[in-house]
Design an enzyme around this catalytic site. Structure first.
Site, PDB file in Angstrom:
ATOM      1  CE  LYS A   3      16.674 -11.805  29.122  1.00 60.06           C
ATOM      2  NZ  LYS A   3      16.005 -12.291  30.328  1.00 60.06           N
ATOM      3  CE1 TYR A  26      37.423 -29.538   7.583  1.00 62.45           C
ATOM      4  CE2 TYR A  26      35.591 -28.118   8.198  1.00 62.45           C
ATOM      5  CZ  TYR A  26      36.930 -28.286   7.864  1.00 62.45           C
ATOM      6  OH  TYR A  26      37.754 -27.204   7.818  1.00 62.45           O
TER       7      TYR A  26
HETATM    8  C1  LIG Z   1      14.644 -12.413  30.032  1.00 60.18           C
HETATM    9  C2  LIG Z   1      13.639 -11.993  31.020  1.00 60.18           C
HETATM   10  C3  LIG Z   1      12.318 -11.720  30.638  1.00 60.18           C
HETATM   11  C4  LIG Z   1      11.802 -11.990  29.257  1.00 60.18           C
HETATM   12  O1  LIG Z   1      11.405 -13.336  29.175  1.00 60.18           O
HETATM   13  P1  LIG Z   1      10.808 -13.985  27.831  1.00 60.18           P
HETATM   14  O2  LIG Z   1      10.516 -15.373  28.218  1.00 60.18           O
HETATM   15  O3  LIG Z   1      11.877 -13.871  26.810  1.00 60.18           O
HETATM   16  O4  LIG Z   1       9.605 -13.201  27.461  1.00 60.18           O
HETATM   17  C5  LIG Z   1      11.470 -11.213  31.589  1.00 60.18           C
HETATM   18  N1  LIG Z   1      11.880 -11.017  32.865  1.00 60.18           N
HETATM   19  C6  LIG Z   1      13.135 -11.289  33.272  1.00 60.18           C
HETATM   20  C7  LIG Z   1      13.512 -11.067  34.692  1.00 60.18           C
HETATM   21  C8  LIG Z   1      14.047 -11.804  32.363  1.00 60.18           C
HETATM   22  O5  LIG Z   1      15.288 -12.094  32.777  1.00 60.18           O
END
Ligand SMILES: *Cc1c(COP(=O)(O)O)cnc(C)c1O
Length: 349
Positions: free
Chosen positions: A41, A252
Site C-alpha cells: 500500500k 531561512y
Molecule cells: C499496513 C498493514 C500491514 C503491514 O504492517 P507492517 O507493520 O508495515 O509490517 C499488515 N496488515 C495490515 C492490515 C496493514 O494495514
C-alpha cells in the site's frame, strides 16, 4: 501534447533489490509454515509499487495488499489481479463493481461492506475481524450475522495493535479472539501478523503473514534486528558549491552561522521531497564514508551541507541521504513508516 523527455532528476532512489529479496525471504522463513505476503500500500511504502512488486514476486511472494482501490491498477500491471486484496474494502457500489471487474478481492470490514459486496454480486472476498485495534473490521459479536456468515472467505484477517511490543498483553488477547473467529467463520486461509507479528512466533502465523515495513528495511522490534537489510538509499545532487566567510549565515532565518571560512554544498533535496524540516541543523548526508552535516534550515527544494570533510566534491556529484531507518527514526523523531512513505515523487525510482 508531448514535449521532449525531461532530463534526469537530481534526486534518485536507489532500491537494493537483492536486499528486498533477502528481506522477504527472511520474513517468509520466520513465518514458519505460513507463507509471507507483502503489504505494498501507499505505493509500496513510498518505495514504488511498480519497482518492488516484480522483485517480491520473483522472490516467491504471491499475495499482495493495498489499502485503496486507486492503488490496484499500478500493481495489477505486475502481479496477477487474483493475488491482490484491497484492505479498505468497498465504500460505494462503484468500489464493489470495480473489484469484480478487476478481479481483485475486497477485504470486508463491516456488515455494511458485506451487504455492498453481496448486493453487487459478491464472490470470493477476504474478511477483517477486529480483535482489539478498533480501526477497521467486523467485531466478534457480528460474525453470526447472516450477511457475514454468507460470505465466501479466502483470507480471514485480523491486525495486531502492538506487535512491536512482545510483552504487551494485547497481543495474546488479540490472538485468542482471532482463533475464536477462525472457529466461527469458514475460510481458506487465516492471517494475523504484520512484520513485528511474525517475530511473535508460530501461534501468530496462521497460513499467511502480511509484512510491510520490514520488507523495505524497517526494523520494528529487537527480534528482527540483524535479519533485515537496508533497501532504500535516497540520493541527491549538489547544485552549487559556495565559500562562506566567517559570520555568513545559511538559509531561512539564519539558524547557522559560519565561525570560520568554510566550503558548503547546496543540495537538491528539501521538505517537498520528504526531507522534512526536522533535519534542519541535524541531518547528515554522506559521500562514501564521509558524513556531511546539514547546515541551517531545510528548504522546500534544497538543503545546505558542510563540505569541509569533502574538499573534492563538485557540482553534479551525488550525496547519499542517511536513511538507515532505525537510526534515522531515532534522530528525527519520525517513525520508520513515515520516513519511507514521505519519500516524494521527484525521486527517480
Ligand atoms: C499496513 C498493514 C500491514 C503491514 O504492517 P507492517 O507493520 O508495515 O509490517 C499488515 N496488515 C495490515 C492490515 C496493514 O494495514
Amino acid at each position: 501534447m508531448t514535449g521532449p523527455d525531461a532530463p534526469a532528476s537530481p534526486l534518485r532512489l536507489t532500491i537494493d533489490t537483492a536486499a528486498l529479496t533477502a528481506n522477504w525471504r527472511a520474513l517468509d522463513r520466520r513465518s514458519g509454515a505460513a507463507r509471507a505476503g507483502a503489504a505494498v500500500k501507499a505505493d509500496g511504502y513510498g518505495v514504488g509499487a511498480a519497482q518492488v512488486a516484480p522483485v517480491l514476486q520473483a522472490a516467491g511472494c504471491s499475495d499482495f495488499f493495498v489499502a485503496h482501490w486507486g492503488e490496484v491498477a499500478a500493481l495489477a500491471a505486475h502481479v496477477p489481479a487474483a493475488r491482490i486484496a484491497v484492505l479498505h474494502g468497498p465504500l460505494t457500489p462503484a468500489d464493489s463493481a470495480y473489484a469484480r471487474a478487476a478481479g481483485v478481492r475486497p477485504v470486508i470490514n463491516s456488515i455494511q461492506q458485506a451487504q455492498l459486496w453481496r448486493a453487487g454480486g459478491g464472490g470470493v472476498c477476504d474478511l477483517m475481524v477486529d480483535t482489539g485495534i478498533n480501526r477497521l473490521g467486523v467485531s466478534l459479536s457480528e460474525l453470526d450475522d447472516p450477511v457475514i456468515a454468507g460470505l465466501t472467505v479466502d483470507v480471514l484477517h485480523s491486525h495486531l495493535a502492538a506487535a512491536e511490543e512482545p510483552d504487551n498483553p494485547l497481543n495474546r488477547l488479540q490472538r485468542e479472539r482471532w482463533q475464536a473467529a477462525r472457529a466461527l467463520i469458514p475460510h481458506r486461509r487465516a492471517a494475523l501478523a504484520n512484520s513485528a507479528g511474525i517475530a511473535l512466533g508460530q501461534d501468530y502465523h496462521g497460513d499467511l503473514t502480511r509484512p510491510g515495513l520490514a520488507l523495505y528495511g524497517g526494523v520494528p522490534c529487537a527480534a528482527l534486528a540483524g535479519h533485515i537489510r537496508q533497501v532504500v538509499r535516497p540520493q541527491a545532487a549538489i547544485m552549487q558549491v559556495r565559500e562562506l566567510q566567517p559570520g555568513d549565515s545559511v538559509g531561512y532565518n539564519a539558524t547557522f552561522t559560519a565561525a570560520a571560512a568554510m566550503r558548503v554544498g547546496v543540495v537538491s533535496v528539501g521538505y517537498a521531497d520528504g526531507y522534512l524540516r526536522c533535519w534542519s541543523d541535524k541531518g547528515v548526508l554522506r559521500s562514501g564514508e564521509r558524513a556531511l552535516p546539514v547546515l541551517g534550515r531545510v528548504s522546500m527544494d534544497m538543503t545546505v551541507v558542510d563540505l569541509t570533510r569533502a574538499p573534492d566534491l563538485r557540482e553534479g556529484d551525488w550525496l547519499e541521504i542517511d536513511y538507515d531507518l532505525p537510526q534515522a527514526a531515532q534522530r528525527s523523531g519520525l517513525s520508520q513508516y513515515e520516513l519511507l512513505t514521505l519519500l516524494g515523487r521527484r525521486f527517480a525510482r
